[in-house]
Design a protein around this motif. Structure first.
Motif, PDB file in Angstrom:
ATOM      1  N   TYR A 206       0.747  -1.153  -0.017  1.00  0.00           N
ATOM      2  CA  TYR A 206       0.335   0.057  -0.158  1.00  0.00           C
ATOM      3  C   TYR A 206       0.887   1.452  -0.197  1.00  0.00           C
ATOM      4  O   TYR A 206       0.691   2.118  -0.603  1.00  0.00           O
ATOM      5  CB  TYR A 206      -0.950  -0.094   1.275  1.00  0.00           C
ATOM      6  CG  TYR A 206      -2.036  -1.241   1.307  1.00  0.00           C
ATOM      7  CD1 TYR A 206      -3.210  -1.287   0.332  1.00  0.00           C
ATOM      8  CD2 TYR A 206      -1.514  -2.089   2.013  1.00  0.00           C
ATOM      9  CE1 TYR A 206      -3.850  -2.392   0.365  1.00  0.00           C
ATOM     10  CE2 TYR A 206      -2.526  -3.337   2.192  1.00  0.00           C
ATOM     11  CZ  TYR A 206      -3.559  -3.173   1.358  1.00  0.00           C
ATOM     12  OH  TYR A 206      -4.461  -4.321   1.403  1.00  0.00           O
ATOM     13  N   LYS A 207       1.848   1.177   0.666  1.00  0.00           N
ATOM     14  CA  LYS A 207       2.770   2.555   0.943  1.00  0.00           C
ATOM     15  C   LYS A 207       3.680   2.594  -0.291  1.00  0.00           C
ATOM     16  O   LYS A 207       3.758   3.649  -0.988  1.00  0.00           O
ATOM     17  CB  LYS A 207       3.691   2.207   2.097  1.00  0.00           C
ATOM     18  CG  LYS A 207       4.749   3.116   2.017  1.00  0.00           C
ATOM     19  CD  LYS A 207       6.239   3.018   2.919  1.00  0.00           C
ATOM     20  CE  LYS A 207       7.157   3.945   2.644  1.00  0.00           C
ATOM     21  NZ  LYS A 207       8.324   3.446   3.457  1.00  0.00           N
ATOM     22  N   PHE A 208       4.126   1.429  -0.984  1.00  0.00           N
ATOM     23  CA  PHE A 208       4.706   1.510  -2.437  1.00  0.00           C
ATOM     24  C   PHE A 208       3.611   2.202  -3.365  1.00  0.00           C
ATOM     25  O   PHE A 208       4.255   2.822  -4.315  1.00  0.00           O
ATOM     26  CB  PHE A 208       5.129   0.263  -2.694  1.00  0.00           C
ATOM     27  CG  PHE A 208       5.902   0.093  -3.877  1.00  0.00           C
ATOM     28  CD1 PHE A 208       7.143   0.511  -4.309  1.00  0.00           C
ATOM     29  CD2 PHE A 208       5.358  -0.364  -5.236  1.00  0.00           C
ATOM     30  CE1 PHE A 208       7.781   0.456  -5.295  1.00  0.00           C
ATOM     31  CE2 PHE A 208       5.953  -0.294  -6.459  1.00  0.00           C
ATOM     32  CZ  PHE A 208       7.132   0.067  -6.329  1.00  0.00           C
ATOM     33  N   GLY A 209       2.617   1.525  -3.382  1.00  0.00           N
ATOM     34  CA  GLY A 209       1.683   2.210  -4.302  1.00  0.00           C
ATOM     35  C   GLY A 209       1.391   3.611  -4.083  1.00  0.00           C
ATOM     36  O   GLY A 209       1.190   4.264  -5.236  1.00  0.00           O
ATOM     37  N   ILE A 210       1.188   4.229  -2.928  1.00  0.00           N
ATOM     38  CA  ILE A 210       0.932   5.551  -2.636  1.00  0.00           C
ATOM     39  C   ILE A 210       2.112   6.241  -2.921  1.00  0.00           C
ATOM     40  O   ILE A 210       2.346   7.487  -3.766  1.00  0.00           O
ATOM     41  CB  ILE A 210       0.691   5.710  -1.159  1.00  0.00           C
ATOM     42  CG1 ILE A 210      -0.550   5.418  -0.691  1.00  0.00           C
ATOM     43  CG2 ILE A 210       1.324   7.352  -0.721  1.00  0.00           C
ATOM     44  CD1 ILE A 210      -1.828   6.217  -1.216  1.00  0.00           C
ATOM     45  N   ILE A 211       3.473   5.601  -2.991  1.00  0.00           N
ATOM     46  CA  ILE A 211       4.720   6.510  -3.379  1.00  0.00           C
ATOM     47  C   ILE A 211       4.684   6.804  -4.831  1.00  0.00           C
ATOM     48  O   ILE A 211       4.949   7.975  -5.339  1.00  0.00           O
ATOM     49  CB  ILE A 211       5.886   5.624  -2.782  1.00  0.00           C
ATOM     50  CG1 ILE A 211       6.032   5.854  -1.116  1.00  0.00           C
ATOM     51  CG2 ILE A 211       7.212   6.469  -3.481  1.00  0.00           C
ATOM     52  CD1 ILE A 211       7.079   4.807  -0.622  1.00  0.00           C
ATOM     53  N   VAL A 212       4.417   5.515  -5.545  1.00  0.00           N
ATOM     54  CA  VAL A 212       4.484   5.579  -6.952  1.00  0.00           C
ATOM     55  C   VAL A 212       3.310   6.585  -7.417  1.00  0.00           C
ATOM     56  O   VAL A 212       3.469   7.720  -8.283  1.00  0.00           O
ATOM     57  CB  VAL A 212       4.122   4.215  -7.538  1.00  0.00           C
ATOM     58  CG1 VAL A 212       3.749   4.220  -9.047  1.00  0.00           C
ATOM     59  CG2 VAL A 212       4.999   3.189  -7.143  1.00  0.00           C
ATOM     60  N   LEU A 213       2.161   6.659  -6.659  1.00  0.00           N
ATOM     61  CA  LEU A 213       0.844   7.610  -7.167  1.00  0.00           C
ATOM     62  C   LEU A 213       1.549   9.032  -7.037  1.00  0.00           C
ATOM     63  O   LEU A 213       1.303   9.971  -7.754  1.00  0.00           O
ATOM     64  CB  LEU A 213      -0.046   7.366  -6.091  1.00  0.00           C
ATOM     65  CG  LEU A 213      -1.246   8.396  -6.381  1.00  0.00           C
ATOM     66  CD1 LEU A 213      -1.775   8.159  -7.854  1.00  0.00           C
ATOM     67  CD2 LEU A 213      -2.335   8.173  -5.343  1.00  0.00           C
ATOM     68  N   GLY A 214       2.439   9.448  -5.731  1.00  0.00           N
ATOM     69  CA  GLY A 214       2.861  10.830  -5.675  1.00  0.00           C
ATOM     70  C   GLY A 214       3.909  11.001  -6.701  1.00  0.00           C
ATOM     71  O   GLY A 214       3.933  12.262  -7.308  1.00  0.00           O
ATOM     72  N   ILE A 215       4.803  10.015  -7.319  1.00  0.00           N
ATOM     73  CA  ILE A 215       5.710  10.243  -8.168  1.00  0.00           C
ATOM     74  C   ILE A 215       4.873  10.699  -9.600  1.00  0.00           C
ATOM     75  O   ILE A 215       5.360  11.495 -10.228  1.00  0.00           O
ATOM     76  CB  ILE A 215       6.722   9.122  -8.248  1.00  0.00           C
ATOM     77  CG1 ILE A 215       7.493   8.897  -7.234  1.00  0.00           C
ATOM     78  CG2 ILE A 215       7.381   9.297  -9.752  1.00  0.00           C
ATOM     79  CD1 ILE A 215       8.569   7.652  -7.123  1.00  0.00           C
ATOM     80  N   LEU A 216       4.087   9.536  -9.778  1.00  0.00           N
ATOM     81  CA  LEU A 216       3.280   9.994 -10.995  1.00  0.00           C
ATOM     82  C   LEU A 216       2.481  11.285 -11.395  1.00  0.00           C
ATOM     83  O   LEU A 216       2.633  11.781 -12.292  1.00  0.00           O
ATOM     84  CB  LEU A 216       2.223   8.736 -11.308  1.00  0.00           C
ATOM     85  CG  LEU A 216       2.664   7.338 -11.676  1.00  0.00           C
ATOM     86  CD1 LEU A 216       1.703   6.321 -11.496  1.00  0.00           C
ATOM     87  CD2 LEU A 216       3.642   7.310 -12.928  1.00  0.00           C
ATOM     88  N   LEU A 217       2.057  11.684 -10.165  1.00  0.00           N
ATOM     89  CA  LEU A 217       1.432  12.930 -10.110  1.00  0.00           C
ATOM     90  C   LEU A 217       2.274  14.202 -10.620  1.00  0.00           C
ATOM     91  O   LEU A 217       2.101  15.096 -11.212  1.00  0.00           O
ATOM     92  CB  LEU A 217       0.616  13.200  -8.827  1.00  0.00           C
ATOM     93  CG  LEU A 217      -0.180  14.517  -8.560  1.00  0.00           C
ATOM     94  CD1 LEU A 217      -1.114  14.453  -9.574  1.00  0.00           C
ATOM     95  CD2 LEU A 217      -0.376  14.616  -7.224  1.00  0.00           C
ATOM     96  N   ALA A 218       3.477  14.048  -9.807  1.00  0.00           N
ATOM     97  CA  ALA A 218       4.394  14.961  -9.955  1.00  0.00           C
ATOM     98  C   ALA A 218       5.026  15.096 -11.582  1.00  0.00           C
ATOM     99  O   ALA A 218       5.274  15.971 -12.157  1.00  0.00           O
ATOM    100  CB  ALA A 218       5.713  14.724  -9.180  1.00  0.00           C
ATOM    101  N   LEU A 219       5.147  13.715 -12.159  1.00  0.00           N
ATOM    102  CA  LEU A 219       5.357  13.713 -13.525  1.00  0.00           C
ATOM    103  C   LEU A 219       4.291  14.178 -14.274  1.00  0.00           C
ATOM    104  O   LEU A 219       4.716  14.983 -15.439  1.00  0.00           O
ATOM    105  CB  LEU A 219       5.797  12.217 -13.736  1.00  0.00           C
ATOM    106  CG  LEU A 219       6.903  11.442 -13.286  1.00  0.00           C
ATOM    107  CD1 LEU A 219       7.059  10.050 -13.528  1.00  0.00           C
ATOM    108  CD2 LEU A 219       8.137  12.085 -13.997  1.00  0.00           C
ATOM    109  N   ILE A 220       3.002  13.932 -13.983  1.00  0.00           N
ATOM    110  CA  ILE A 220       1.920  14.376 -14.671  1.00  0.00           C
ATOM    111  C   ILE A 220       1.740  15.995 -14.826  1.00  0.00           C
ATOM    112  O   ILE A 220       1.701  16.721 -15.886  1.00  0.00           O
ATOM    113  CB  ILE A 220       0.686  13.985 -14.373  1.00  0.00           C
ATOM    114  CG1 ILE A 220       0.492  12.278 -14.785  1.00  0.00           C
ATOM    115  CG2 ILE A 220      -0.535  14.530 -15.080  1.00  0.00           C
ATOM    116  CD1 ILE A 220      -0.491  11.683 -14.224  1.00  0.00           C
ATOM    117  N   LEU A 221       2.074  16.702 -13.659  1.00  0.00           N
ATOM    118  CA  LEU A 221       1.884  18.073 -13.496  1.00  0.00           C
ATOM    119  C   LEU A 221       3.057  18.620 -14.177  1.00  0.00           C
ATOM    120  O   LEU A 221       3.045  19.748 -14.537  1.00  0.00           O
ATOM    121  CB  LEU A 221       2.033  18.569 -12.100  1.00  0.00           C
ATOM    122  CG  LEU A 221       0.622  18.029 -11.142  1.00  0.00           C
ATOM    123  CD1 LEU A 221       0.744  18.521  -9.948  1.00  0.00           C
ATOM    124  CD2 LEU A 221      -0.576  18.642 -11.979  1.00  0.00           C
TER     125      LEU A 221
END
Length: 221
Positions: A206-221
């Motif tokens: 769950y933590k790993f998925g949340i970390i990946v989500l934070g990275i993806l959001l930064a990449l998208i923005l």
């Protein structure tokens, strides 16, 4: 409006802590998301901009920011990344913790008027930190008035740093170096959050998925 957003983030954390917060895995996941997003924005946008300035010694100031944050965390007990230990019997105002957090908050406000993504990262970071700080303060014998003053001033310090940088000439000559120091602060805080937000440092899907989500959001923005 951008100057108000960090204050609103602290007030949201205060409200969650006062009315509904119960310490659980949720806060650790929120911390992990805020840490990964802050780290990603720092590495993808903030860090390259600083190194493109052409100042050869800029890395020294980044390292100085890391050392400064270590010293601030010694004073605050690690409140900037979710660790805080106060005696439940405490009734006097925690000035050392207060000053440490205010210095941290003021410095992180200096670069955010130039970068909206960095502003969003700081806001996302402030919500879980405000929840944790408020929750610990509410579990002491400090008066509600002292707690509210603590959180309000803490919330004001980030927009104050941004306002001073954007609207005065006080920091013009050292703004680049302060930004490099803030990068060091962000690198230390965000990586510490990621390393410490798992119980016993075990892999957590769950933590790993949340970390990946934070990275993806930064990449998208």
């Amino acid at each position: 409006m951008n100057l108000l957003l960090p204050i609103i983030a602290v007030l949201i954390g205060f409200g969650i802590s006062y009315f509904i917060y119960q310490k659980s895995i949720t806060i650790n996941l929120l911390l992990a998301f805020s840490g990964s997003f802050l780290l990603s924005v720092t590495v993808l946008e903030f860090l390259p901009d600083i190194y493109n300035s052409g100042v050869d010694s800029i890395g020294v100031y980044v390292l100085g920011g890391i050392l400064l944050q270590i010293m601030l965390e010694y004073l605050s007990g690690g409140a900037e990344h979710g660790h805080l230990h106060l005696s439940k019997e405490k009734t006097s105002f925690p000035f050392v913790l207060f000053i440490s957090l205010c210095i941290h908050a003021f410095l992180e406000g200096i670069p955010i008027h130039e970068n909206d993504h960095l502003l969003y990262a700081v806001i996302i970071h402030k919500v879980p930190i405000a929840i944790i700080i408020a929750s610990f303060l509410f579990n002491t014998n400090l008066s509600k008035f002292k707690i509210i003053i603590f959180l309000l001033v803490f919330g004001i310090m980030t927009p104050l740093g941004s306002f001073v940088q954007a609207n005065t000439v006080l920091l013009d000559d050292i703004g680049l170096y302060l930004n490099a120091i803030v990068i060091g602060i962000f690198l230390h805080v965000s990586t510490t959050i990621l390393f410490e937000s798992s119980k016993d440092h075990k892999f957590n899907i769950y933590k790993f998925g949340i970390i990946v989500l934070g990275i993806l959001l930064a990449l998208i923005l």
